[in-house]
Design an enzyme around this catalytic site. Structure first.
Site, PDB file in Angstrom:
ATOM      1  CB  VAL A 102     -12.218  -5.489 -19.996  1.00 58.24           C
ATOM      2  CG1 VAL A 102     -13.715  -5.595 -20.307  1.00 58.24           C
ATOM      3  CG2 VAL A 102     -11.928  -4.207 -19.229  1.00 58.24           C
ATOM      4  CE  LYS A 117     -11.409  -1.192 -15.842  1.00 63.89           C
ATOM      5  NZ  LYS A 117     -11.503   0.211 -16.309  1.00 63.89           N
ATOM      6  CG  ASP A 210      -8.856   9.131 -18.611  1.00 62.94           C
ATOM      7  OD1 ASP A 210      -8.123   9.849 -19.329  1.00 62.94           O
ATOM      8  OD2 ASP A 210      -8.633   7.927 -18.404  1.00 62.94           O
TER       9      ASP A 210
END
Length: 552
Positions: A102, A117, A210
Site C-alpha cells: 500500500v 493498494k 478478517d
C-alpha cells in the site's frame, strides 16, 4: 487399543488427511461434515485437525507463491518514491503484506491524496490471489459508509492490479493497543463505531471475515474506519475463496467456526471478531494467543477465554460481559447482529443497563446443556447403549426376583448370587460390549476416558457386596448407592460429551432416594430409570448415525 491398532489408526487418519488436503489444493470442494459422516471413526480427530492442516497449507502456499515470483516482487521492493506511474504519483510506502503493498499517493487528474493498494506478484499472481484482491475491491466499493474506507478506482499499473481508496491519515487500532489496555469508554466508543459499520456491511450482504486491530484505521480525530475486505464474503458469491473449507482469518481474532473450516458463515462470525477486539482493548492482549498460529487455533477450539479482569483488574465488568458474550463458541449465544452489539456498547456509554447482563443466566443454562465437540463419538455407541439398557434392566429384574424369593424362603448364601450376577455377569457383558465396539473401528482417546469411568463404576458396584458382609449388613442394604454411582458417571459424561446428561445424572441421584424409601422394589426402580438413561440417548445417536450413513 494395542500398539499395532494405534499405529494403523494413525496411518489411516494421515492418509485421509492427505487425500483431503490434495483435493483442497486442486480447488475441489471438501465438505467436512460429509467426510466425518463417511468416516465416523475419525470424525472427532478430523474436526480437530482439519482447521490446523488447512491453515498450515494456506501459510505454506503463500510462502511458496512468494518465492516463485521473487523477480516480479523485487521491482516493487526496490521502487524509489516518490515516482509517477500513469495517473498516480506514489509518495511513500505505508504498508506491506504477503500479497500486496500500500502506497500513499496523489492522483494527478483529480489532485487528491489517496491510498493505492497493489498486488505484489503482478502477472505471476495466482488465481486465488487475484480473486481475493478483486473481492476486496468489489466488496469495499459497494459499501458507502463513513466507517468503511471507500474504494475509488480499480485498474492496472505496470502489470500489477491495483485499486485506489481514500487515504486515512493516522494510525491503526493495533498501534493504539500496543500501548496497553484502553480506558473503558474509549474501548466501547471505538468498537461500537466499528460494529455499526460492520452491521451496514452485513445489511448489504457482505461479511468481512478478517476483522482485527490492524484492519481498523484511526483518523486524526480518533474515528475508526474498517479496511481490508480481502476475505469478504458476499451473499451472492459462490467463488473459490470458500470452496475448499480452508481456514480464513487471523487466528487470534477468528471465530471457532472459521477455525473449524466451516464454509457457511454468517454475521455471528464478525460479531465474534468484534468481541475479540473489545477483549484486546480491555485485557491488553487477544483472547487466545500462543507461540504459533496452529497452537492458537487449538486454544480457540478447546478452551474458553480468560475473563479480561483476570489479566487487567481495572477492566470494566459490564464491558467484560459484553466481550465474553461475543466470544461464546456456539454462534447463537452471541449477539444476534453487530447492531445489537453496538446498541449494548452505546447503552454502556449512556450509563444504561446492558443486555449482556440481563441475558447472562439464560446463556449459562443454554451452554450447560449443549453437546461438546466430543459428542460425535456417541454415534459409535448408540446401538450398544440400547443393548446395554436391556442388560441393566434384566440384571435388576433378576436381582429383585431373587430378593423376593429370599424374603419368602430365606435362601442360604443369597449374597453370593447377587455378587455373581453383578460381577461375573456384568464383567462378561462389559467384555462383549467392548469387543463389539472395537469391531466398529479404532477406539478414540475420549472413548477410552469414558470407558475408564464406566469400569470404575462397575468396580465400585462389585465392592458393595463384600462391604455389606464386612459391615455385617443385610444383602442389598447399600443398594441405593447404585443410583449415586451411576449418577456420578453421567455427571462426568455431561462434562465431556453433552450437557443433556445432567438430566440423567439428576434422575439417578433422585433414584437413590426412591430406592432407600422403597427397598422391596429398589432394583426395579433403578433398572427402569438406568435403562431409560441409556436407551433414549442410544436411540438418538443410533438414528443420527443411520442418517449420516444414508447421506453418503
Amino acid at each position: 487399543m494395542n500398539l499395532s491398532e494405534s499405529s494403523e489408526h494413525d496411518e489411516q487418519l494421515a492418509r485421509l488427511l492427505g487425500e483431503l488436503t490434495d483435493a483442497a489444493q486442486r480447488g475441489e470442494t471438501v465438505d467436512l461434515a460429509e467426510v466425518c459422516a463417511e468416516h465416523p471413526t475419525f470424525a472427532e480427530e478430523l474436526r480437530l485437525l482439519w482447521g490446523a492442516v488447512m491453515f498450515a497449507d494456506a501459510a505454506g502456499s503463500d510462502r511458496s507463491a512468494g518465492f516463485s515470483s521473487a523477480a516480479s516482487i523485487d521491482r516493487w521492493q526496490g521502487l524509489k518514491t516518490p515516482c509517477l506511474i500513469d495517473d498516480y504519483e506514489l509518495l511513500e510506502e505505508i504498508g506491506r503484506g504477503g500479497m500486496g503493498v500500500v502506497y500513499r499517493a496523489r492522483q494527478e487528474s483529480l489532485n487528491r491524496e489517496v491510498a493505492v493498494k497493489m498486488i505484489l506478484r503482478g502477472e505471476l499472481a495466482s488465481t486465488a490471489d487475484l480473486e481475493r484482491f478483486y473481492t476486496e475491491a468489489q466488496a469495499a466499493a459497494r459499501l458507502d459508509h463513513h466507517g468503511i474506507v471507500p474504494v475509488y478506482e480499480v485498474g492496472e499499473l505496470g502489470g500489477h492490479s491495483y485499486f485506489s481508496m481514500k487515504y486515512i491519515e493516522g494510525s491503526t487500532l493495533l498501534q493504539l493497543l500496543a500501548t496497553g489496555p484502553l480506558p473503558p469508554r474509549e474501548a466501547a466508543r471505538l468498537i461500537a463505531a466499528v460494529a455499526k459499520a460492520i452491521h451496514f456491511a452485513h445489511q448489504q450482504g457482505v461479511l468481512h471475515r478478517d476483522l482485527k486491530p490492524s484492519n481498523i484505521l484511526l483518523d486524526e480525530h480518533g474515528q475508526p474506519h474498517v479496511t481490508d475486505f480481502g476475505l469478504a464474503k458476499q451473499a451472492t458469491d459462490q467463488g473459490n475463496l470458500t470452496r475448499t473449507g480452508a481456514v480464513l482469518g487471523t487466528p487470534s481474532y477468528m471465530s471457532p467456526e472459521q477455525a473449524n473450516g466451516v464454509r457457511d458463515l454468517g454475521p455471528a462470525t464478525d460479531v465474534y471478531s468484534l468481541g475479540a477486539m473489545l477483549y484486546h482493548a480491555l485485557a491488553g492482549r487477544p483472547p487466545f494467543q500462543a507461540a504459533t498460529p496452529l497452537d492458537t487455533i487449538l486454544l480457540l477450539r478447546e478452551q474458553e477465554p480468560v475473563p479480561p479482569r483476570v489479566l487487567n483488574p481495572q477492566a470494566n465488568r459490564d464491558l467484560e460481559m459484553i466481550a465474553l458474550r461475543c466470544l461464546q463458541k456456539p454462534s447463537d449465544l452471541r449477539y444476534r447482529s453487530a447492531d445489537d452489539l453496538a446498541r449494548d456498547l452505546e447503552a454502556f456509554l449512556n450509563d444504561e443497563p446492558i443486555a449482556a447482563r440481563s441475558g447472562r443466566f439464560s446463556h449459562v443454562i443454554a451452554r450447560m446443556f449443549r453437546e461438546t465437540h466430543h459428542a460425535v463419538v456417541l454415534e459409535n455407541w448408540g446401538l450398544l447403549w440400547m443393548w446395554h439398557s436391556l442388560a441393566i434392566f434384566v440384571a435388576c429384574l433378576l436381582t429383585n426376583v431373587v430378593f423376593w424369593i429370599d424374603m419368602q424362603y430365606s435362601l442360604q448364601g443369597v449374597r453370593y448370587y447377587y455378587f455373581a450376577l453383578w460381577t461375573a455377569g456384568f464383567g462378561a457383558w462389559a467384555a462383549v460390549f467392548w469387543a463389539l465396539r472395537r469391531r466398529m473401528g479404532p477406539v478414540l482417546f475420549v472413548e477410552r476416558q469414558i470407558a475408564h469411568v464406566w469400569a470404575a463404576s462397575i468396580i465400585c458396584i462389585a465392592m458393595l457386596f463384600p462391604l455389606e458382609a464386612w459391615l455385617s449388613l443385610e444383602p442389598l442394604k447399600l443398594s441405593p448407592i447404585l443410583g449415586l454411582i451411576n449418577g456420578m458417571v453421567f455427571f462426568v459424561k455431561a462434562g465431556i460429551l453433552s450437557g443433556a446428561f445432567y438430566l440423567q445424572s439428576l434422575a439417578l441421584f433422585l433414584t437413590a432416594v426412591a430406592m432407600a424409601l422403597a427397598p422391596e422394589v429398589a432394583h426395579l426402580i433403578f433398572g427402569a430409570v438406568s435403562a431409560a438413561c441409556f436407551f433414549f440417548p442410544g436411540l438418538k445417536y443410533y438414528r443420527q448415525r443411520m442418517k449420516s450413513q444414508s447421506v453418503r
